[in-house]
Motif scaffolding. Sequence first.
Motif, PDB file in Angstrom:
ATOM      1  N   PHE A 309       4.766  16.940   9.014  1.00 13.70           N
ATOM      2  CA  PHE A 309       3.766  17.438   8.072  1.00 13.70           C
ATOM      3  C   PHE A 309       4.400  18.189   6.901  1.00 13.70           C
ATOM      4  O   PHE A 309       3.689  18.792   6.096  1.00 13.70           O
ATOM      5  CB  PHE A 309       2.762  18.324   8.802  1.00 13.70           C
ATOM      6  CG  PHE A 309       2.075  17.607   9.935  1.00 13.70           C
ATOM      7  CD1 PHE A 309       1.132  16.620   9.688  1.00 13.70           C
ATOM      8  CD2 PHE A 309       2.403  17.890  11.259  1.00 13.70           C
ATOM      9  CE1 PHE A 309       0.510  15.939  10.726  1.00 13.70           C
ATOM     10  CE2 PHE A 309       1.784  17.224  12.305  1.00 13.70           C
ATOM     11  CZ  PHE A 309       0.830  16.242  12.037  1.00 13.70           C
ATOM     12  N   GLU A 313       0.847  18.578   4.244  1.00 10.80           N
ATOM     13  CA  GLU A 313      -0.064  19.446   4.997  1.00 10.80           C
ATOM     14  C   GLU A 313      -1.477  18.883   5.080  1.00 10.80           C
ATOM     15  O   GLU A 313      -2.195  19.148   6.044  1.00 10.80           O
ATOM     16  CB  GLU A 313      -0.118  20.842   4.360  1.00 10.80           C
ATOM     17  CG  GLU A 313       1.097  21.703   4.630  1.00 10.80           C
ATOM     18  CD  GLU A 313       2.201  21.546   3.606  1.00 10.80           C
ATOM     19  OE1 GLU A 313       3.160  22.328   3.632  1.00 10.80           O
ATOM     20  OE2 GLU A 313       2.099  20.610   2.767  1.00 10.80           O
ATOM     21  N   LEU A 316      -2.516  17.185   8.263  1.00 10.35           N
ATOM     22  CA  LEU A 316      -2.612  17.936   9.521  1.00 10.35           C
ATOM     23  C   LEU A 316      -4.003  17.770  10.119  1.00 10.35           C
ATOM     24  O   LEU A 316      -5.005  17.989   9.432  1.00 10.35           O
ATOM     25  CB  LEU A 316      -2.357  19.424   9.273  1.00 10.35           C
ATOM     26  CG  LEU A 316      -0.927  19.933   9.289  1.00 10.35           C
ATOM     27  CD1 LEU A 316      -0.860  21.327   8.691  1.00 10.35           C
ATOM     28  CD2 LEU A 316      -0.384  19.942  10.714  1.00 10.35           C
ATOM     29  N   ASP A 319      -5.679  23.244  11.654  1.00 11.02           N
ATOM     30  CA  ASP A 319      -5.108  24.306  10.820  1.00 11.02           C
ATOM     31  C   ASP A 319      -5.260  25.627  11.559  1.00 11.02           C
ATOM     32  O   ASP A 319      -5.860  25.693  12.631  1.00 11.02           O
ATOM     33  CB  ASP A 319      -5.731  24.346   9.424  1.00 11.02           C
ATOM     34  CG  ASP A 319      -4.711  24.783   8.355  1.00 11.02           C
ATOM     35  OD1 ASP A 319      -3.811  25.586   8.676  1.00 11.02           O
ATOM     36  OD2 ASP A 319      -4.819  24.331   7.195  1.00 11.02           O
TER      37      ASP A 319
END
Length: 411
Positions: A309, A313, A316, A319
């Motif tokens: 990742f 991001e 993802l 979180d």
Amino acid sequence: MKKLILTTLLLTGIFISMVAQRIEPNYDESKVPVYELPPLLVSAKGKQIKSIKQWESIRRPEILEMFSSQMFGKTPGSPFTTSYEVVSVDANALDGKATCKQLRISFSNGNTVRSMLMLIYLPNHIKGKVPLFFAYNFDGNQTVSTDSGILFSNHTSENKRGLKVRRWPIEMIISKGYGVATACYHDIFYDEKDKHAESILPLLGYDPGQSLEGDSWQAIGAWAWGMSRAMDYFETDSRIDAKRIALMGHSRHGKAALWAGAQDQRFAIVISNESGCGGAALSKRAYGETVAVITNSFPHWFCPDFSRFANNEQSLPFDQHELIALIAPRPVYVASAVDDRWADPKGEYLSAFHAGEVYRLYGYEGLPSEEMPALNTPVISRVGYHIRTGVHDVTDFDWQCYLNFADKWMK
């Protein structure tokens, strides 16, 4: 001066790493990418989660599995035995205000033995069992006090005695009726990328000759494991109320504390002090320290698959608001410092704010607004938060907030 040199060396190393990758940290809110947080109360199959039972039986296990398999690594279930050796007891520590106990906790699988040296202060003015704060230290137990009788592990040194006293207001904590315990995180996994063989990993099935699988457990997972082993001991001590243990972690220890608290529901309160990327801060904001930076600078912290990742991001499937939500309904506190932009204070706050959705499912208040509170103005609902003046550190102000939070929820 020693602190300044160590901090400068650490920051220089991270800067060199970032230059090598041509990574510049973003400190501009206008450049934070548009992102969408994964929903907390919708299952992987699209089912709306409307009850505590559905959260605990469906959604919570799904989120726990994602963090386990794609970020922190899967905690091994290999068998081991534990023994406790009381090394010393001083019933008149701190001019008679506290009892100071030192013990060695040893772990063995029959072939490999590892140990953690723990330092405990308990208030003498409280009769019966006392609530307690537990937190790792960075450079050895002798750094939290100038007391020459405090022992330390062989990875540290005498010249560090008292080095971090200002981060450990032990007398203030004792005066409020709480115990405080600490151990050096290096005892569990020495914080360098090539120290797997010297860590507790071989105790739990790791073969130093084999390569790590994508979901293999590394340092943060190991440090979280060590926190739970400290809890195992607290349950055996007749002076400690194991049902009232507050787990606190600063910086990388804050990442481990959140992960330990998510897995081990015995901790009554979990506190993250400026844990930043991989801790309380939302990864998808890509502000300050990012997944690319942290996995390059500290490849031994997370499972290998987390590096997928880096600079990605937005892909993802989870979180950090979900990591905080895993602690519900137990009280959780997130703290930031205004000058610690590297840890993304706004991202830490938003993570704590959005976790409130699960706390409300349990009937508790989360943080009241998406807007951050004023500086030095703590919020102590079931989800606590403050942002203080200053830099990346642990201060008396932080501790006073944590003590007030514990007074509200543990006394």
